[in-house]
Design an enzyme around this catalytic site. Structure first.
Site, PDB file in Angstrom:
ATOM      1  N   ASP A  92       0.834  -1.280  -0.006  1.00 63.32           N
ATOM      2  CA  ASP A  92      -0.006   0.022   0.203  1.00 63.32           C
ATOM      3  C   ASP A  92       1.032   1.199  -0.254  1.00 63.32           C
ATOM      4  O   ASP A  92       2.005   1.179   0.287  1.00 63.32           O
ATOM      5  CB  ASP A  92      -0.991  -0.030   1.370  1.00 63.32           C
ATOM      6  CG  ASP A  92      -2.212   0.834   1.044  1.00 63.32           C
ATOM      7  OD1 ASP A  92      -2.953   1.189   1.963  1.00 63.32           O
ATOM      8  OD2 ASP A  92      -2.232   1.497   0.052  1.00 63.32           O
ATOM      9  N   HIS A 335      -4.908 -21.081  11.411  1.00 66.04           N
ATOM     10  CA  HIS A 335      -6.297 -21.629  11.061  1.00 66.04           C
ATOM     11  C   HIS A 335      -7.069 -20.431  10.258  1.00 66.04           C
ATOM     12  O   HIS A 335      -7.523 -20.812   9.314  1.00 66.04           O
ATOM     13  CB  HIS A 335      -7.293 -21.891  12.255  1.00 66.04           C
ATOM     14  CG  HIS A 335      -8.533 -21.969  12.132  1.00 66.04           C
ATOM     15  ND1 HIS A 335      -8.930 -23.094  11.472  1.00 66.04           N
ATOM     16  CD2 HIS A 335      -9.642 -21.195  12.352  1.00 66.04           C
ATOM     17  CE1 HIS A 335     -10.387 -23.269  11.185  1.00 66.04           C
ATOM     18  NE2 HIS A 335     -10.817 -21.705  11.573  1.00 66.04           N
TER      19      HIS A 335
END
Ligand SMILES: CCCSCc1cc(N)cc2c(=O)[nH]c(N)nc12
Length: 372
Positions: A92, A335
């Site tokens: 960015d 996860h």
């Protein structure tokens, strides 16, 4: 190949299946990009990030220009070597982070002057300097310096902010060094206003970019408004270049935005939430710190094949967070990133198979079931 390549492989309604080609490899789209702000995806090694299926990650001009500086990263071989990630990187441009992290900043036509949130030192960021920093970082996808229009904003405020970003986009393009396998993305602004968004799309398309981001969303407007802005902005965008929705989002945001023709996403949610004990699962979310998980030996998500779900139960994860053990944030981050990649993989396959709406509808329904 000049710039970066994009192949539109299939469509299903407005949903798109594509492939971005860069000097550091390809990215299957729709794609989710983990955020690696200070040259690290927090709590993850780059091998672990790659194992989730991520093919591109994000860096931040703002953070890296302050520490360790772009010059130091360049001296150490560029961001890929510095952080041991040999796949594509998008960075960015810094303006968004200045406005969200730094105080005592002043905006002008020239650029933005601000004080470092780290040590209070003064810095000046212009389109030219932002592009130069991203070049020094060896970023595959460079973002134009823009002003993320605050929400809410009047139409006049959105118009003025957008037009500044369009002038900065022209300067960013003029400063960008064209290299095969490296590209520059423009950022559409315009708030929630159709005419402003249309003017921004036309201005950026006229300048010409390797891809087009949709900025100024995920700033508090809410999902319904975000989708409404996508509904009148996306149809105006060229079809042969990637579209990147900045800062988005939760799983339901990703599904709805893929449905509306977005190709690339980034968001801190899976990593930041993982560190606080929030797990994203197919039936919604789980706060692992909740006492009800203390004695539960089931995995976070029975349908998940990630290392966390294959080897650890909720009771153990609950313990790790209660004990403030660093393995807790590591395992939940792993996860969450794996789940986000599974979600994107499922949508890519559904678009290719021509049954996106059926698959997306089923996933959206499951997300509202709640964990039991
Ligand atoms: C590493 C973070 C990348 S996305 C940050 C971001 C997030 C959101 N929500 C909007 C914008 C925007 O309008 N412009 C820019 N440059 N960035 C934005």
């Amino acid at each position: 190949m000049t710039g970066i390549g994009f192949d539109l492989l299939a469509t299903d309604g407005r949903a798109r299946r594509g492939r971005v080609t860069t000097a550091h490899g390809t990215i299957e789209t729709p794609a989710f990009m983990p955020v690696g702000t200070a040259a690290t995806v927090k709590a993850m090694t780059t091998d672990a990030v790659a194992s989730t299926g991520a093919e591109i990650l994000l860096g931040n001009t703002y953070h890296l220009m302050l520490r360790p500086t772009a010059e130091r990263v360049a001296q150490l071989g560029g961001l890929h070597r510095f952080m041991n990630w040999d796949k594509p990187i998008l960075t960015d441009s810094g303006g968004f982070q200045v406005m969200s992290l730094s105080d005592l900043r002043t905006m002008s036509e020239e650029g933005v002057t601000f004080k470092s949130h780290l040590d209070g030192s003064r810095h000046h960021l212009t389109p030219e300097r932002s592009i130069q920093i991203q070049h020094m970082l060896d970023s595959n996808v460079t973002m134009c310096l823009d002003e993320c229009t605050p929400f809410p904003a009047t139409e006049a405020q959105a118009e003025s902010s957008m037009r500044l970003s369009m002038r900065w986009a022209r300067r960013s393009k003029d400063a960008f060094v064209e290299r095969p396998g490296y590209g520059l993305f423009g950022i559409v602004q315009g708030g929630i206003y159709p005419e402003q968004r249309a003017e921004s799309v036309a201005a950026l398309t006229d300048i010409g970019f390797d891809g087009y981001a949709i900025g100024g969303l995920a700033v508090g407007e809410g999902q319904e408004t975000m989708f409404r802005v996508l509904d009148f902005t996306e149809p105006l965008m060229v079809k042969d270049r990637p579209r990147y929705l900045m800062g988005v989002g939760r799983p339901s945001d990703l599904i709805g935005a893929v449905r509306r023709g977005v190709d690339m996403f980034d968001c801190v949610m899976p990593t930041r939430s993982g560190r606080t004990g929030q797990a994203f699962v197919r039936r919604g979310t789980i706060n692992i710190r909740n006492a009800r998980h203390a004695h539960d030996e089931r995995p976070l998500d029975a349908d998940c094949g990630c290392p966390t779900c294959r080897s650890y139960g909720r009771g153990y994860l609950h313990h790790l967070f209660k004990a403030d053990e660093m393995l807790g944030p590591m395992l939940l981050t792993w996860h969450n990133l794996h789940y986000y990649q599974d979600l994107m993989r499922t949508m890519r396959q559904a678009i290719a198979d021509g049954n996106f709406e059926e698959v997306a509808g089923t996933m959206e329904a499951r997300l509202t079931e709640g964990d039991v």
